[in-house]
Design a protein around this motif. Structure first.
Motif, PDB file in Angstrom:
ATOM      1  N   THR A   4      13.225  28.761  27.220  1.00 35.14           N
ATOM      2  CA  THR A   4      13.198  27.549  26.145  1.00 35.14           C
ATOM      3  C   THR A   4      13.261  26.224  26.677  1.00 35.14           C
ATOM      4  OG1 THR A   4      14.036  29.313  24.668  1.00 35.14           O
ATOM      5  CG2 THR A   4      14.027  27.035  23.869  1.00 35.14           C
ATOM      6  N   VAL A   5      11.870  25.561  26.651  1.00 32.87           N
ATOM      7  CA  VAL A   5      12.040  24.186  27.013  1.00 32.87           C
ATOM      8  C   VAL A   5      12.394  23.320  25.684  1.00 32.87           C
ATOM      9  CG1 VAL A   5      10.842  22.370  28.227  1.00 32.87           C
ATOM     10  CG2 VAL A   5      10.658  24.692  28.998  1.00 32.87           C
ATOM     11  N   VAL A   6      13.352  22.356  25.879  1.00 29.51           N
ATOM     12  CA  VAL A   6      13.454  21.615  25.002  1.00 29.51           C
ATOM     13  C   VAL A   6      13.099  20.022  25.532  1.00 29.51           C
ATOM     14  CG1 VAL A   6      15.254  20.519  23.355  1.00 29.51           C
ATOM     15  CG2 VAL A   6      15.404  22.798  24.011  1.00 29.51           C
ATOM     16  N   ALA A   7      12.138  19.325  24.992  1.00 31.40           N
ATOM     17  CA  ALA A   7      11.729  18.071  25.514  1.00 31.40           C
ATOM     18  C   ALA A   7      12.372  16.808  24.561  1.00 31.40           C
ATOM     19  CB  ALA A   7      10.289  18.073  25.509  1.00 31.40           C
ATOM     20  N   ILE A   8      12.987  16.161  25.142  1.00 35.83           N
ATOM     21  CA  ILE A   8      13.619  15.078  24.366  1.00 35.83           C
ATOM     22  C   ILE A   8      13.136  13.502  25.131  1.00 35.83           C
ATOM     23  CG2 ILE A   8      15.504  13.694  23.378  1.00 35.83           C
ATOM     24  CD1 ILE A   8      17.121  16.537  23.562  1.00 35.83           C
ATOM     25  N   ASP A   9      12.817  12.545  24.143  1.00 39.69           N
ATOM     26  CA  ASP A   9      12.384  11.316  24.694  1.00 39.69           C
ATOM     27  C   ASP A   9      12.986  10.336  23.813  1.00 39.69           C
ATOM     28  OD1 ASP A   9      10.431  11.914  26.655  1.00 39.69           O
ATOM     29  OD2 ASP A   9       8.812  12.422  25.093  1.00 39.69           O
ATOM     30  N   GLY A  10      13.166   9.164  24.126  1.00 41.20           N
ATOM     31  CA  GLY A  10      13.440   7.995  23.294  1.00 41.20           C
ATOM     32  C   GLY A  10      13.746   6.704  24.143  1.00 41.20           C
ATOM     33  N   VAL A 138       5.095  15.665  30.143  1.00 44.33           N
ATOM     34  CA  VAL A 138       5.652  16.437  30.981  1.00 44.33           C
ATOM     35  C   VAL A 138       5.679  17.905  30.306  1.00 44.33           C
ATOM     36  CG1 VAL A 138       7.778  17.259  32.421  1.00 44.33           C
ATOM     37  CG2 VAL A 138       6.894  14.634  32.202  1.00 44.33           C
ATOM     38  N   ALA A 139       5.900  17.890  29.120  1.00 47.71           N
ATOM     39  CA  ALA A 139       6.066  19.510  28.720  1.00 47.71           C
ATOM     40  C   ALA A 139       5.589  19.171  27.163  1.00 47.71           C
ATOM     41  CB  ALA A 139       7.676  19.795  28.822  1.00 47.71           C
ATOM     42  N   PRO A 140       4.239  18.941  26.869  1.00 44.31           N
ATOM     43  CA  PRO A 140       3.699  19.103  25.678  1.00 44.31           C
ATOM     44  C   PRO A 140       3.844  20.233  24.843  1.00 44.31           C
ATOM     45  CG  PRO A 140       2.017  18.597  27.173  1.00 44.31           C
ATOM     46  CD  PRO A 140       3.346  18.798  28.026  1.00 44.31           C
ATOM     47  N   ASP A 141       3.940  21.364  25.524  1.00 42.37           N
ATOM     48  CA  ASP A 141       4.209  22.658  24.960  1.00 42.37           C
ATOM     49  C   ASP A 141       5.483  23.025  24.698  1.00 42.37           C
ATOM     50  OD1 ASP A 141       1.290  22.861  25.023  1.00 42.37           O
ATOM     51  OD2 ASP A 141       1.343  23.763  27.089  1.00 42.37           O
ATOM     52  N   ARG A 145      10.537  19.680  20.536  1.00 47.54           N
ATOM     53  CA  ARG A 145      10.060  18.549  20.863  1.00 47.54           C
ATOM     54  C   ARG A 145      10.832  17.332  20.078  1.00 47.54           C
ATOM     55  NH1 ARG A 145       4.578  18.776  19.767  1.00 47.54           N
ATOM     56  NH2 ARG A 145       3.998  16.907  21.343  1.00 47.54           N
ATOM     57  N   ILE A 146      11.587  16.519  20.620  1.00 45.66           N
ATOM     58  CA  ILE A 146      12.398  15.682  19.772  1.00 45.66           C
ATOM     59  C   ILE A 146      12.345  14.130  20.178  1.00 45.66           C
ATOM     60  CG2 ILE A 146      14.922  15.009  19.126  1.00 45.66           C
ATOM     61  CD1 ILE A 146      15.794  18.007  19.667  1.00 45.66           C
ATOM     62  N   LEU A 147      12.210  13.046  19.498  1.00 38.74           N
ATOM     63  CA  LEU A 147      12.408  11.841  19.599  1.00 38.74           C
ATOM     64  C   LEU A 147      13.764  11.436  19.170  1.00 38.74           C
ATOM     65  CD1 LEU A 147      10.766   9.407  20.663  1.00 38.74           C
ATOM     66  CD2 LEU A 147      10.154   9.080  18.276  1.00 38.74           C
ATOM     67  N   LEU A 148      14.315  11.085  20.149  1.00 39.83           N
ATOM     68  CA  LEU A 148      15.860  10.491  19.788  1.00 39.83           C
ATOM     69  C   LEU A 148      15.936   9.187  19.484  1.00 39.83           C
ATOM     70  CD1 LEU A 148      18.769  11.434  19.075  1.00 39.83           C
ATOM     71  CD2 LEU A 148      19.220  11.405  21.601  1.00 39.83           C
ATOM     72  N   THR A 149      16.126   8.640  18.304  1.00 37.55           N
ATOM     73  CA  THR A 149      15.878   6.929  18.089  1.00 37.55           C
ATOM     74  C   THR A 149      17.280   6.536  17.594  1.00 37.55           C
ATOM     75  OG1 THR A 149      15.297   7.278  15.850  1.00 37.55           O
ATOM     76  CG2 THR A 149      13.544   7.238  17.544  1.00 37.55           C
ATOM     77  N   ALA A 150      17.385   5.238  17.572  1.00 34.59           N
ATOM     78  CA  ALA A 150      18.563   4.526  16.825  1.00 34.59           C
ATOM     79  C   ALA A 150      18.206   3.174  16.611  1.00 34.59           C
ATOM     80  CB  ALA A 150      19.817   4.559  17.733  1.00 34.59           C
ATOM     81  N   THR A 151      18.711   2.495  15.947  1.00 35.59           N
ATOM     82  CA  THR A 151      18.003   1.080  15.736  1.00 35.59           C
ATOM     83  C   THR A 151      18.408   0.312  17.047  1.00 35.59           C
ATOM     84  OG1 THR A 151      20.481   0.478  14.857  1.00 35.59           O
ATOM     85  CG2 THR A 151      18.490   0.952  13.429  1.00 35.59           C
ATOM     86  N   GLU A 152      17.929  -0.910  17.044  1.00 35.76           N
ATOM     87  CA  GLU A 152      18.009  -1.430  18.189  1.00 35.76           C
ATOM     88  C   GLU A 152      19.479  -2.268  18.614  1.00 35.76           C
ATOM     89  OE1 GLU A 152      14.720  -3.977  20.568  1.00 35.76           O
ATOM     90  OE2 GLU A 152      15.908  -5.202  19.603  1.00 35.76           O
ATOM     91  N   GLU A 153      19.816  -2.415  17.341  1.00 36.64           N
ATOM     92  CA  GLU A 153      21.500  -3.035  17.487  1.00 36.64           C
ATOM     93  C   GLU A 153      22.367  -1.793  17.719  1.00 36.64           C
ATOM     94  OE1 GLU A 153      22.439  -4.149  13.330  1.00 36.64           O
ATOM     95  OE2 GLU A 153      24.221  -5.048  13.779  1.00 36.64           O
ATOM     96  N   ALA A 192       5.217  11.761  18.680  1.00 40.36           N
ATOM     97  CA  ALA A 192       3.933  12.315  18.546  1.00 40.36           C
ATOM     98  C   ALA A 192       3.606  13.531  17.607  1.00 40.36           C
ATOM     99  CB  ALA A 192       3.593  12.934  20.154  1.00 40.36           C
ATOM    100  N   ASP A 193       2.592  13.714  17.511  1.00 40.40           N
ATOM    101  CA  ASP A 193       2.303  14.935  16.519  1.00 40.40           C
ATOM    102  C   ASP A 193       3.238  16.152  16.676  1.00 40.40           C
ATOM    103  OD1 ASP A 193       0.663  14.111  14.894  1.00 40.40           O
ATOM    104  OD2 ASP A 193      -1.292  14.835  15.487  1.00 40.40           O
ATOM    105  N   GLY A 194       4.015  16.939  15.904  1.00 48.87           N
ATOM    106  CA  GLY A 194       4.752  18.058  16.033  1.00 48.87           C
ATOM    107  C   GLY A 194       6.050  17.712  16.628  1.00 48.87           C
ATOM    108  N   VAL A 195       6.448  16.370  16.861  1.00 53.94           N
ATOM    109  CA  VAL A 195       7.528  15.875  17.493  1.00 53.94           C
ATOM    110  C   VAL A 195       8.802  15.666  16.314  1.00 53.94           C
ATOM    111  CG1 VAL A 195       8.837  14.355  18.724  1.00 53.94           C
ATOM    112  CG2 VAL A 195       6.776  15.259  19.679  1.00 53.94           C
TER     113      VAL A 195
END
Ligand code: CDP
Ligand code: CDP
Length: 231
Positions: A4-10, A138-141, A145-153, A192-195
């Motif tokens: 199971t591949v879990v991709a995290i960007d941010g 790297v792992a679009p499949d 797939r997660i985008l981890l965000t938080a405010t700049e502050e 991205a789509d699906g994230v």
């Protein structure tokens, strides 16, 4: 492949490294910190006195770049040649030039291939891979797939809390200039789509880890149900 591949960007300071490592430990998964590879190459260029303003010296350095990284979340290390550089790659002098190293296309294709090789070597279970272009390049499949965000502050507050003796406004300035430079190469500010986006601004560390673990559990449960249906 049963992994199971879990991709995290941010962006910087969103919690990618610390949250991914803790979530991987909870899930019994491997963990791959891709930013550490870009940092290790930047460190190597500094050690060798390679000019990082132009791309040629950096590209040449790749042939001598003997990099290894631990993927056990409980035994993380980064090595270049015989040196353990786990701490050295976080030094401000490395942070200052890492974006210049990471924008070189030859560097990106070399490291993307290396990351895929590491992912393919994970025997079973799963792996959490975190960085800037994991969900898209790297792992679009990847299963999750997660985008981890938080405010700049919030992100700047977290980073300054980690760095003692460094002026908060300097940290903030450097962080936003690095994000701006990195954003010119890959888009990690928009999902991205699906994230799935996890906004950690109002979550504490444990809640963020739980949000990731929860998404992985529901994706794995869903796959289990699909597999059962097919039997
Ligand atoms: O943890 P922090 O936000 O400080 O950054 P990092 O994840 O250690 O990444 C360091 C640098 O590597 C980033 O600023 C990017 O320039 C580069 N990077 C990248 O280009 N692509 C990735 N997948 C990961 C990192
Ligand atoms: O890897 P990235 O730059 O995205 O962030 P990090 O280095 O993992 O996290 C920066 C800091 O934020 C760490 O000290 C985390 O413990 C903290 N953090 C937090 O306070 N609350 C969260 N919800 C997530 C991370």
């Amino acid at each position: 492949m049963n992994t199971t591949v879990v991709a995290i960007d941010g962006p910087a300071g969103s919690g990618k490294s610390s949250v991914s490592k803790a979530a991987a430990a909870k899930l019994g998964f491997a963990y791959l910190d891709t930013g550490a590879a870009y940092r290790a190459l930047a460190w190597f260029c500094l050690e060798r006195g390679i000019d990082t303003v132009g791309a040629d010296g950096i590209t040449d350095a790749l042939s001598e770049f003997d990099f290894s990284i631990g993927t056990d979340p409980d035994a993380y290390f980064v090595r270049v040649g015989g040196d353990d550089v786990t701490g050295d790659i976080r030094e401000p002098r490395v942070t200052k030039i890492v974006s210049s190293v990471a924008r070189v296309p030859e560097v990106r294709s070399y490291l993307v291939a290396l990351f895929r090789k590491i992912m393919a070597g994970v025997p079973n279970g799963g792996i959490i891979v975190e960085g800037r272009d994991i969900t898209t390049v790297v792992a679009p499949d990847a299963r999750v797939r997660i985008l981890l965000t938080a405010t700049e502050e919030a992100r700047m507050g977290r980073r300054s809390a980690e760095l003692t003796g460094v002026d908060a406004s300097t940290t903030a300035r450097e962080l936003s200039s690095r994000d701006a430079q990195d954003s010119r190469v890959v888009d990690f500010m928009n999902a991205a789509d699906g994230v799935t986006t996890i906004d950690s601004t109002d979550l504490d560390f444990e809640q963020t880890v739980q949000a990731v673990v929860g998404l992985v559990h529901s994706a794995v449960d869903k796959r289990g149900a699909v597999d059962k249906h097919r039997e």
